[in-house]
Write a protein that holds these residues in place. Structure first.
Motif, PDB file in Angstrom:
ATOM      1  N   VAL A 133       0.835  -1.193   0.000  1.00  0.00           N
ATOM      2  CA  VAL A 133       0.000   0.000   0.000  1.00  0.00           C
ATOM      3  C   VAL A 133       0.877   1.253   0.000  1.00  0.00           C
ATOM      4  O   VAL A 133       1.769   1.403   0.829  1.00  0.00           O
ATOM      5  N   GLU A 134       0.590   2.162  -0.945  1.00  0.00           N
ATOM      6  CA  GLU A 134       1.298   3.440  -1.014  1.00  0.00           C
ATOM      7  C   GLU A 134       0.443   4.576  -0.460  1.00  0.00           C
ATOM      8  O   GLU A 134       0.972   5.550   0.089  1.00  0.00           O
ATOM      9  N   ALA A 135      -0.876   4.476  -0.619  1.00  0.00           N
ATOM     10  CA  ALA A 135      -1.785   5.506  -0.127  1.00  0.00           C
ATOM     11  C   ALA A 135      -3.152   4.877   0.081  1.00  0.00           C
ATOM     12  O   ALA A 135      -3.513   3.905  -0.580  1.00  0.00           O
ATOM     13  N   PHE A 136      -3.891   5.433   1.038  1.00  0.00           N
ATOM     14  CA  PHE A 136      -5.266   4.985   1.239  1.00  0.00           C
ATOM     15  C   PHE A 136      -6.132   6.167   1.632  1.00  0.00           C
ATOM     16  O   PHE A 136      -5.660   7.177   2.152  1.00  0.00           O
ATOM     17  N   SER A 137      -7.421   6.029   1.345  1.00  0.00           N
ATOM     18  CA  SER A 137      -8.392   7.061   1.675  1.00  0.00           C
ATOM     19  C   SER A 137      -9.191   6.629   2.892  1.00  0.00           C
ATOM     20  O   SER A 137      -9.416   5.428   3.108  1.00  0.00           O
ATOM     21  N   VAL A 138      -9.597   7.612   3.704  1.00  0.00           N
ATOM     22  CA  VAL A 138     -10.456   7.317   4.861  1.00  0.00           C
ATOM     23  C   VAL A 138     -11.809   7.979   4.630  1.00  0.00           C
ATOM     24  O   VAL A 138     -11.900   9.047   4.020  1.00  0.00           O
ATOM     25  N   ASN A 139     -12.849   7.339   5.115  1.00  0.00           N
ATOM     26  CA  ASN A 139     -14.220   7.783   4.868  1.00  0.00           C
ATOM     27  C   ASN A 139     -14.978   7.913   6.185  1.00  0.00           C
ATOM     28  O   ASN A 139     -14.720   7.176   7.142  1.00  0.00           O
ATOM     29  N   ARG A 140     -15.946   8.859   6.226  1.00  0.00           N
ATOM     30  CA  ARG A 140     -16.677   9.114   7.467  1.00  0.00           C
ATOM     31  C   ARG A 140     -17.401   7.862   7.961  1.00  0.00           C
ATOM     32  O   ARG A 140     -17.497   7.622   9.166  1.00  0.00           O
ATOM     33  N   GLU A 194       2.866  -4.520 -11.015  1.00  0.00           N
ATOM     34  CA  GLU A 194       1.867  -3.608 -11.588  1.00  0.00           C
ATOM     35  C   GLU A 194       1.301  -2.691 -10.512  1.00  0.00           C
ATOM     36  O   GLU A 194       1.058  -3.107  -9.374  1.00  0.00           O
ATOM     37  N   ARG A 195       1.059  -1.431 -10.902  1.00  0.00           N
ATOM     38  CA  ARG A 195       0.403  -0.460 -10.032  1.00  0.00           C
ATOM     39  C   ARG A 195      -1.108  -0.655 -10.116  1.00  0.00           C
ATOM     40  O   ARG A 195      -1.652  -0.874 -11.210  1.00  0.00           O
ATOM     41  N   VAL A 196      -1.774  -0.563  -8.961  1.00  0.00           N
ATOM     42  CA  VAL A 196      -3.210  -0.848  -8.938  1.00  0.00           C
ATOM     43  C   VAL A 196      -3.922   0.077  -7.952  1.00  0.00           C
ATOM     44  O   VAL A 196      -3.312   0.666  -7.054  1.00  0.00           O
ATOM     45  N   VAL A 197      -5.235   0.175  -8.131  1.00  0.00           N
ATOM     46  CA  VAL A 197      -6.133   0.747  -7.147  1.00  0.00           C
ATOM     47  C   VAL A 197      -7.097  -0.365  -6.769  1.00  0.00           C
ATOM     48  O   VAL A 197      -7.471  -1.191  -7.613  1.00  0.00           O
ATOM     49  N   GLY A 198      -7.469  -0.414  -5.482  1.00  0.00           N
ATOM     50  CA  GLY A 198      -8.308  -1.519  -5.057  1.00  0.00           C
ATOM     51  C   GLY A 198      -9.305  -1.153  -3.979  1.00  0.00           C
ATOM     52  O   GLY A 198      -9.182  -0.117  -3.313  1.00  0.00           O
ATOM     53  N   HIS A 199     -10.298  -2.033  -3.827  1.00  0.00           N
ATOM     54  CA  HIS A 199     -11.358  -1.836  -2.821  1.00  0.00           C
ATOM     55  C   HIS A 199     -11.523  -3.128  -2.035  1.00  0.00           C
ATOM     56  O   HIS A 199     -12.497  -3.877  -2.238  1.00  0.00           O
ATOM     57  N   PRO A 200     -10.579  -3.411  -1.125  1.00  0.00           N
ATOM     58  CA  PRO A 200     -10.716  -4.622  -0.318  1.00  0.00           C
ATOM     59  C   PRO A 200     -11.880  -4.509   0.658  1.00  0.00           C
ATOM     60  O   PRO A 200     -12.343  -3.413   0.980  1.00  0.00           O
ATOM     61  N   GLU A 201     -12.326  -5.636   1.140  1.00  0.00           N
ATOM     62  CA  GLU A 201     -13.413  -5.640   2.110  1.00  0.00           C
ATOM     63  C   GLU A 201     -12.979  -4.987   3.424  1.00  0.00           C
ATOM     64  O   GLU A 201     -13.764  -4.326   4.092  1.00  0.00           O
ATOM     65  N   ALA A 202     -11.695  -5.160   3.770  1.00  0.00           N
ATOM     66  CA  ALA A 202     -11.159  -4.590   5.008  1.00  0.00           C
ATOM     67  C   ALA A 202      -9.640  -4.701   4.959  1.00  0.00           C
ATOM     68  O   ALA A 202      -9.067  -5.333   4.060  1.00  0.00           O
ATOM     69  N   GLY A 203      -8.972  -4.067   5.930  1.00  0.00           N
ATOM     70  CA  GLY A 203      -7.541  -4.265   6.103  1.00  0.00           C
ATOM     71  C   GLY A 203      -6.643  -3.389   5.272  1.00  0.00           C
ATOM     72  O   GLY A 203      -5.440  -3.647   5.178  1.00  0.00           O
ATOM     73  N   GLY A 204      -7.181  -2.315   4.688  1.00  0.00           N
ATOM     74  CA  GLY A 204      -6.370  -1.483   3.805  1.00  0.00           C
ATOM     75  C   GLY A 204      -5.490  -0.467   4.501  1.00  0.00           C
ATOM     76  O   GLY A 204      -4.577   0.087   3.882  1.00  0.00           O
ATOM     77  N   TRP A 205      -5.726  -0.211   5.791  1.00  0.00           N
ATOM     78  CA  TRP A 205      -4.902   0.757   6.510  1.00  0.00           C
ATOM     79  C   TRP A 205      -3.678   0.044   7.071  1.00  0.00           C
ATOM     80  O   TRP A 205      -3.497  -0.085   8.279  1.00  0.00           O
ATOM     81  N   ALA A 206      -2.842  -0.430   6.174  1.00  0.00           N
ATOM     82  CA  ALA A 206      -1.703  -1.258   6.559  1.00  0.00           C
ATOM     83  C   ALA A 206      -0.628  -1.174   5.479  1.00  0.00           C
ATOM     84  O   ALA A 206      -0.857  -0.638   4.392  1.00  0.00           O
ATOM     85  N   GLU A 207       0.537  -1.723   5.795  1.00  0.00           N
ATOM     86  CA  GLU A 207       1.628  -1.694   4.822  1.00  0.00           C
ATOM     87  C   GLU A 207       1.348  -2.608   3.643  1.00  0.00           C
ATOM     88  O   GLU A 207       1.780  -2.331   2.514  1.00  0.00           O
ATOM     89  N   TYR A 208       0.623  -3.691   3.890  1.00  0.00           N
ATOM     90  CA  TYR A 208       0.267  -4.630   2.825  1.00  0.00           C
ATOM     91  C   TYR A 208      -1.188  -5.030   2.987  1.00  0.00           C
ATOM     92  O   TYR A 208      -1.719  -5.074   4.097  1.00  0.00           O
ATOM     93  N   ALA A 209      -1.838  -5.342   1.864  1.00  0.00           N
ATOM     94  CA  ALA A 209      -3.227  -5.786   1.881  1.00  0.00           C
ATOM     95  C   ALA A 209      -3.416  -6.898   0.864  1.00  0.00           C
ATOM     96  O   ALA A 209      -2.875  -6.825  -0.251  1.00  0.00           O
TER      97      ALA A 209
END
Length: 314
Positions: free
Chosen positions: A41-48, A85-100
């Motif tokens: 993970v290089e960047a992640f977004s947070v939502n209300r 490959e560079r990607v954007v993704g929408h995992p169910e959970a666990g994205g606020w981490a170094e790896y997902a």
């Protein structure tokens, strides 16, 4: 890269404390299932909405649904992107981490022209906007009222609808935010629903509380209201007799962005193409290091962030 080469990683996990909803922890690197790729993970977004879930987290909760990064281990079943490959993704959970570990159906490739930061702002808010408008049907020439337009979803809905030929009025709290929404194509900006010049063919309502009834009143006869959020967190009450005194026959229905047969990855690819073509502009209201996650979550909760909040990893 074998997951066994790295035993642990850092991740943000629920802290369960007011004012400090998350804290860092050392956890095991995820073991991808056959249909999942391992993403650095290089960047992640947070939502209300994620913040609300952190107030009383369930045991084992791992927050994080919006990520952009680099595939370091391709899926074992041969699907999806290759390592590197560079990607954007929408995992169910666990994205606020170094790896997902992310299902390959929930990933979309990123061209070199789309950096990780705007890409990370796409998944939840962008998918919601895209699917909401798809669910509404053709919007060309229709008069639309959008409530709660200041957030990430509102910015995407405004630009996508305006580019599709809609006459869209947005409700936002401040003049500054209204100027940005006008630049994205809003035909009119108001600061409360009652000031809008209805009636509207379509109302997209995301605030709940008393605003739901006010929004119904702005509908044209045979109009449709799609209720896709309750940002106020206040209960909503509707009176059948009030509707009879107003637009009379209308359609009111709910919407959930995840209730779709289309894989997330396919719709993410649409959003990425629009960004790459300069037809969609992620609104980054806060860009910070993930070490500032607690402060960012508080500011997002208190509505001090316009658009999306994106956090980056070293």
């Amino acid at each position: 890269m074998s997951a066994g080469l790295l035993a642990d990683m850092k991740a943000l996990v629920p802290a369960g404390r007011p004012g400090a909803l998350v804290s860092f922890a050392d956890i095991h690197l995820p073991e991808p299932r056959p249909g999942e790729a391992l993403v650095k993970v290089e960047a992640f977004s947070v939502n209300r909405g994620e913040i609300f879930q952190l107030e009383q987290p369930r045991p084992g909760t791992r927050p994080g649904k919006d990520i952009a990064g680099l595939v370091v281990q391709a899926a074992a079943d041969g699907t999806g992107p290759a390592a590197g490959e560079r990607v954007v993704g929408h995992p169910e959970a666990g994205g606020w981490a170094e790896y997902a570990a992310v299902p390959t159906a929930d990933l979309a490739p990123l061209p070199d022209s789309v950096p990780a930061v705007p890409a990370a702002a796409l998944p939840l808010a962008g998918l919601t906007a895209l699917r909401l408008l798809r669910d509404a049907g053709s919007v060309a020439g229709r008069r639309i009222l959008l409530t709660g337009a200041s957030g990430g979803v509102g910015h995407y809905v405004t630009e996508l609808a305006a580019n599709s030929g809609a006459d869209i009025t947005v409700v936002t709290a401040t003049a500054e935010r209204g100027q940005r929404l006008s630049a994205l194509g809003a035909a009119a900006v108001v600061h409360d629903i009652g000031a809008s010049a209805g009636p509207f063919d379509l109302v997209l309502e995301s605030t709940g509380g008393k605003n739901l009834g006010l929004a119904v009143d702005r509908l044209a006869p045979a109009g449709t209201l799609i209720w896709f959020g309750q940002a106020s967190r206040d209960p909503a009450t509707l009176s059948f007799f009030d509707i009879l005194d107003g637009p009379q026959t209308v359609t009111i229905r709910s919407f959930a962005y995840w209730d779709s047969p289309v894989p997330y990855g396919r719709d993410l690819a649409v959003l990425v193409r629009l960004v790459a073509a300069g037809r969609l502009h992620p609104e980054i209201g806060r860009l910070a290091s993930w070490e500032d996650a607690a402060t960012t979550l508080t500011d997002l909760y208190e509505r001090r962030v316009r658009g999306n909040a994106v956090l980056t990893l070293p």
